[in-house]
Design a protein around this motif. Structure first.
Motif, PDB file in Angstrom:
ATOM      1  N   VAL A 196     -36.802  -9.520 -37.114  1.00  0.00           N
ATOM      2  CA  VAL A 196     -36.084  -8.965 -35.964  1.00  0.00           C
ATOM      3  C   VAL A 196     -37.074  -8.236 -35.057  1.00  0.00           C
ATOM      4  O   VAL A 196     -37.922  -7.486 -35.521  1.00  0.00           O
ATOM      5  N   LYS A 197     -36.943  -8.471 -33.756  1.00  0.00           N
ATOM      6  CA  LYS A 197     -37.766  -7.759 -32.765  1.00  0.00           C
ATOM      7  C   LYS A 197     -36.944  -6.611 -32.181  1.00  0.00           C
ATOM      8  O   LYS A 197     -35.775  -6.769 -31.836  1.00  0.00           O
ATOM      9  N   LEU A 198     -37.587  -5.463 -32.086  1.00  0.00           N
ATOM     10  CA  LEU A 198     -36.975  -4.298 -31.450  1.00  0.00           C
ATOM     11  C   LEU A 198     -37.550  -4.140 -30.055  1.00  0.00           C
ATOM     12  O   LEU A 198     -38.736  -4.369 -29.835  1.00  0.00           O
ATOM     13  N   ALA A 199     -36.721  -3.722 -29.127  1.00  0.00           N
ATOM     14  CA  ALA A 199     -37.198  -3.289 -27.817  1.00  0.00           C
ATOM     15  C   ALA A 199     -37.366  -1.779 -27.921  1.00  0.00           C
ATOM     16  O   ALA A 199     -36.476  -1.077 -28.411  1.00  0.00           O
ATOM     17  N   ALA A 200     -38.516  -1.298 -27.493  1.00  0.00           N
ATOM     18  CA  ALA A 200     -38.819   0.134 -27.593  1.00  0.00           C
ATOM     19  C   ALA A 200     -39.518   0.581 -26.312  1.00  0.00           C
ATOM     20  O   ALA A 200     -40.295  -0.171 -25.731  1.00  0.00           O
ATOM     21  N   PRO A 201     -39.243   1.806 -25.863  1.00  0.00           N
ATOM     22  CA  PRO A 201     -39.922   2.281 -24.658  1.00  0.00           C
ATOM     23  C   PRO A 201     -41.384   2.588 -24.937  1.00  0.00           C
ATOM     24  O   PRO A 201     -41.741   3.021 -26.032  1.00  0.00           O
ATOM     25  N   THR A 202     -42.215   2.335 -23.953  1.00  0.00           N
ATOM     26  CA  THR A 202     -43.608   2.777 -24.017  1.00  0.00           C
ATOM     27  C   THR A 202     -43.611   4.254 -23.606  1.00  0.00           C
ATOM     28  O   THR A 202     -42.569   4.811 -23.249  1.00  0.00           O
ATOM     29  N   GLU A 203     -44.766   4.871 -23.636  1.00  0.00           N
ATOM     30  CA  GLU A 203     -44.856   6.260 -23.175  1.00  0.00           C
ATOM     31  C   GLU A 203     -44.398   6.354 -21.720  1.00  0.00           C
ATOM     32  O   GLU A 203     -43.653   7.263 -21.343  1.00  0.00           O
ATOM     33  N   ALA A 204     -44.836   5.392 -20.883  1.00  0.00           N
ATOM     34  CA  ALA A 204     -44.401   5.379 -19.469  1.00  0.00           C
ATOM     35  C   ALA A 204     -42.889   5.192 -19.377  1.00  0.00           C
ATOM     36  O   ALA A 204     -42.231   5.788 -18.517  1.00  0.00           O
ATOM     37  N   GLY A 205     -42.327   4.392 -20.264  1.00  0.00           N
ATOM     38  CA  GLY A 205     -40.880   4.175 -20.277  1.00  0.00           C
ATOM     39  C   GLY A 205     -40.127   5.438 -20.654  1.00  0.00           C
ATOM     40  O   GLY A 205     -39.098   5.767 -20.050  1.00  0.00           O
ATOM     41  N   ARG A 206     -40.623   6.166 -21.655  1.00  0.00           N
ATOM     42  CA  ARG A 206     -39.977   7.427 -22.047  1.00  0.00           C
ATOM     43  C   ARG A 206     -40.047   8.440 -20.916  1.00  0.00           C
ATOM     44  O   ARG A 206     -39.083   9.158 -20.639  1.00  0.00           O
ATOM     45  N   THR A 207     -41.188   8.500 -20.250  1.00  0.00           N
ATOM     46  CA  THR A 207     -41.342   9.424 -19.118  1.00  0.00           C
ATOM     47  C   THR A 207     -40.368   9.059 -17.996  1.00  0.00           C
ATOM     48  O   THR A 207     -39.702   9.935 -17.437  1.00  0.00           O
ATOM     49  N   THR A 208     -40.284   7.775 -17.673  1.00  0.00           N
ATOM     50  CA  THR A 208     -39.371   7.323 -16.612  1.00  0.00           C
ATOM     51  C   THR A 208     -37.928   7.637 -16.992  1.00  0.00           C
ATOM     52  O   THR A 208     -37.147   8.118 -16.158  1.00  0.00           O
ATOM     53  N   ALA A 209     -37.550   7.380 -18.244  1.00  0.00           N
ATOM     54  CA  ALA A 209     -36.182   7.674 -18.695  1.00  0.00           C
ATOM     55  C   ALA A 209     -35.885   9.168 -18.575  1.00  0.00           C
ATOM     56  O   ALA A 209     -34.787   9.562 -18.157  1.00  0.00           O
ATOM     57  N   ARG A 210     -36.857  10.006 -18.907  1.00  0.00           N
ATOM     58  CA  ARG A 210     -36.675  11.458 -18.791  1.00  0.00           C
ATOM     59  C   ARG A 210     -36.490  11.858 -17.324  1.00  0.00           C
ATOM     60  O   ARG A 210     -35.612  12.648 -16.993  1.00  0.00           O
ATOM     61  N   HIS A 211     -37.298  11.283 -16.428  1.00  0.00           N
ATOM     62  CA  HIS A 211     -37.161  11.581 -14.996  1.00  0.00           C
ATOM     63  C   HIS A 211     -35.792  11.135 -14.483  1.00  0.00           C
ATOM     64  O   HIS A 211     -35.179  11.831 -13.666  1.00  0.00           O
ATOM     65  N   GLY A 257     -33.342 -10.774 -20.217  1.00  0.00           N
ATOM     66  CA  GLY A 257     -33.949 -10.764 -18.885  1.00  0.00           C
ATOM     67  C   GLY A 257     -34.314  -9.363 -18.428  1.00  0.00           C
ATOM     68  O   GLY A 257     -35.383  -9.148 -17.843  1.00  0.00           O
ATOM     69  N   ILE A 258     -33.445  -8.413 -18.700  1.00  0.00           N
ATOM     70  CA  ILE A 258     -33.709  -7.019 -18.311  1.00  0.00           C
ATOM     71  C   ILE A 258     -34.922  -6.493 -19.071  1.00  0.00           C
ATOM     72  O   ILE A 258     -35.822  -5.877 -18.484  1.00  0.00           O
ATOM     73  N   VAL A 259     -34.966  -6.746 -20.376  1.00  0.00           N
ATOM     74  CA  VAL A 259     -36.098  -6.281 -21.187  1.00  0.00           C
ATOM     75  C   VAL A 259     -37.381  -6.979 -20.738  1.00  0.00           C
ATOM     76  O   VAL A 259     -38.441  -6.342 -20.665  1.00  0.00           O
ATOM     77  N   ASP A 260     -37.304  -8.266 -20.402  1.00  0.00           N
ATOM     78  CA  ASP A 260     -38.482  -8.974 -19.881  1.00  0.00           C
ATOM     79  C   ASP A 260     -39.049  -8.262 -18.662  1.00  0.00           C
ATOM     80  O   ASP A 260     -40.260  -8.044 -18.555  1.00  0.00           O
ATOM     81  N   ARG A 261     -38.163  -7.876 -17.730  1.00  0.00           N
ATOM     82  CA  ARG A 261     -38.622  -7.214 -16.496  1.00  0.00           C
ATOM     83  C   ARG A 261     -39.175  -5.815 -16.785  1.00  0.00           C
ATOM     84  O   ARG A 261     -40.175  -5.404 -16.204  1.00  0.00           O
ATOM     85  N   LEU A 262     -38.535  -5.094 -17.700  1.00  0.00           N
ATOM     86  CA  LEU A 262     -39.049  -3.768 -18.073  1.00  0.00           C
ATOM     87  C   LEU A 262     -40.390  -3.889 -18.793  1.00  0.00           C
ATOM     88  O   LEU A 262     -41.281  -3.058 -18.589  1.00  0.00           O
ATOM     89  N   GLU A 263     -40.531  -4.924 -19.598  1.00  0.00           N
ATOM     90  CA  GLU A 263     -41.794  -5.145 -20.311  1.00  0.00           C
ATOM     91  C   GLU A 263     -42.906  -5.493 -19.321  1.00  0.00           C
ATOM     92  O   GLU A 263     -44.030  -4.984 -19.439  1.00  0.00           O
ATOM     93  N   ALA A 264     -42.589  -6.307 -18.326  1.00  0.00           N
ATOM     94  CA  ALA A 264     -43.582  -6.682 -17.309  1.00  0.00           C
ATOM     95  C   ALA A 264     -44.074  -5.459 -16.537  1.00  0.00           C
ATOM     96  O   ALA A 264     -45.214  -5.424 -16.070  1.00  0.00           O
TER      97      ALA A 264
END
Length: 148
Positions: free
Chosen positions: A93-108, A71-78
């Motif tokens: 197997v499916k991996l969850a991976a950050p997008t560029e926007a996700g990496r930027t948000t994680a860094r912030h 559910g958390i990954v679904d919301r982050l993906e949306a």
């Protein structure tokens, strides 16, 4: 001789650890809210910014149910912060991976967490190393070998 779990020093250490954890989580929740994320979403995003992971590994690392992670990954993906992609080692197997926007948000998010960093910055490198090694030992992680 084993230390009693009720001796004053042990009780004080337990209380101090509890205070540090509570303050860290409070600041983490506030930092997450600044990015319109829940604390759980921010923790998943932060974990994925280190390496893409299958859902079950995220759940194991965060000590929660895999269905919660889905559910958390679904919301982050949306929100465009995470994507699912096949694992190159096992296409089933499916991996969850950050997008560029996700990496930027994680860094912030990491950059805005001052509570944990500032007091540690006042310790010498030797003190931080000792603290790290003691925490690893408390968690049963091999100190000499690094990660457990």
């Amino acid at each position: 001789m084993a230390t009693s779990r009720t001796d004053p020093l042990t009780l004080e250490v337990v209380e101090l650890i509890g205070t540090v954890v509570a303050r860290y989580y409070e600041e983490y929740e506030q930092a997450a809210a600044q990015h319109a994320l829940t604390g759980a979403q921010a923790r998943v995003l932060g974990l994925l910014s280190l390496e893409p992971l299958p859902m079950r590994h995220i759940a194991q690392k965060l000590k929660c149910e895999p269905s919660n992670i889905t559910g958390i990954v679904d919301r982050l993906e949306a929100r465009g912060l995470v994507e699912r992609r096949p694992d190159p080692a096992d296409r089933r197997v499916k991996l969850a991976a950050p997008t560029e926007a996700g990496r930027t948000t994680a860094r912030h998010l990491r950059d805005s967490l001052n509570f944990a960093r500032e007091p540690l910055g006042e310790l010498t490198e030797a003190e931080r190393t000792l603290l790290r090694d003691l925490l690893r030992r408390m968690l049963g992680v091999d100190v000499a070998g690094g990660r457990g």
